[in-house]
Design an enzyme around this catalytic site. Structure first.
Site, short mmCIF file in Angstrom:
data_model
loop_
_atom_site.label_atom_id
_atom_site.label_comp_id
_atom_site.label_asym_id
_atom_site.label_seq_id
_atom_site.Cartn_x
_atom_site.Cartn_y
_atom_site.Cartn_z
N ASP A 76 43.18 31.03 36.53
CA ASP A 76 42.95 32.25 37.31
C ASP A 76 42.87 31.82 38.77
OD1 ASP A 76 42.05 34.58 38.54
OD2 ASP A 76 40.90 35.17 36.78
N ILE A 135 36.42 32.22 40.83
CA ILE A 135 35.18 32.92 40.49
C ILE A 135 35.24 34.32 41.10
CG2 ILE A 135 32.67 32.90 40.66
CD1 ILE A 135 32.87 29.84 41.08
N HIS A 136 35.26 35.33 40.24
CA HIS A 136 35.33 36.72 40.71
C HIS A 136 34.67 37.60 39.66
CE1 HIS A 136 38.65 37.61 37.90
NE2 HIS A 136 39.01 36.37 38.15
N GLY A 137 34.77 38.90 39.80
CA GLY A 137 34.06 39.85 38.95
C GLY A 137 34.21 39.64 37.47
N LEU A 185 32.38 36.50 36.48
CA LEU A 185 30.93 36.64 36.65
C LEU A 185 30.29 37.61 35.68
CD1 LEU A 185 30.81 36.75 40.54
CD2 LEU A 185 30.19 34.84 39.07
#
Length: 164
Positions: free
Chosen positions: A9, A13-15, A18
């Site tokens: 990806d 680190i993203h929605g 998380l």
């Protein structure tokens, strides 16, 4: 070290990571495995700044990840590995880190890329790396969210490449 998820990806680190992936694949650490990110202090700082406070996050080179994986110090660590591209995963496997499944999440579109799905666009180098991963026996699954159905990414890739 126990790897609970290996995911490609390029947003790292993203929605989705998380709020969804980290809950389904509980991990002590989120590790960005990328020579490029590890060498770029500004980019590394920005990416790691959004990591959840209850999970350790780091960005390391492929060679550092290989050493950490084999270190007794991290024997009891559970880790989610995030990659930018499939070539880095091939390099890590060839360095002796056993990765059996890769979740293909997102690879953004650019002029030198062929769009395979809404969220995945690949270069010729990526296609070769995905084929190599398949030859190594790695299961490649396309899935944006843990609740989505898993799709056979290598089959999607091959079908799309035959059409064009």
């Amino acid at each position: 070290m126990k790897i609970v998820l290996s995911r490609i990806d390029d947003r790292f680190i993203h929605g989705q990571v998380l709020t969804r992936w980290i809950k389904v694949n509980e991990a002590d650490r989120i590790i960005i495995v990328s020579d490029e990110v590890a060498a770029d202090e500004m980019r590394k700082t920005l990416i790691l700044s959004v990591a959840p406070s209850n999970v350790k996050a780091s960005a390391v080179s492929i060679s550092k990840m290989e050493k950490a994986f084999h270190s007794l110090r991290y024997n009891d660590t559970t880790a989610m590995l995030l990659f930018e591209n499939p070539s880095d995963i091939v390099s890590l496997i060839e360095a002796g880190v056993p990765i059996k499944t890769v979740n293909v999440g997102g690879m953004r579109f650019a002029n030198d890329r062929k769009q395979i799905t809404k969220s995945v666009s690949v270069t010729e180098k990526d296609i070769s790396a995905f084929e190599k991963l398949n030859q190594l026996g790695v299961k490649l699954e396309l899935r944006q969210l843990p609740s989505d159905s898993s799709e056979d990414f290598i089959q999607l890739l091959r079908n799309e490449m035959k059409l064009n």
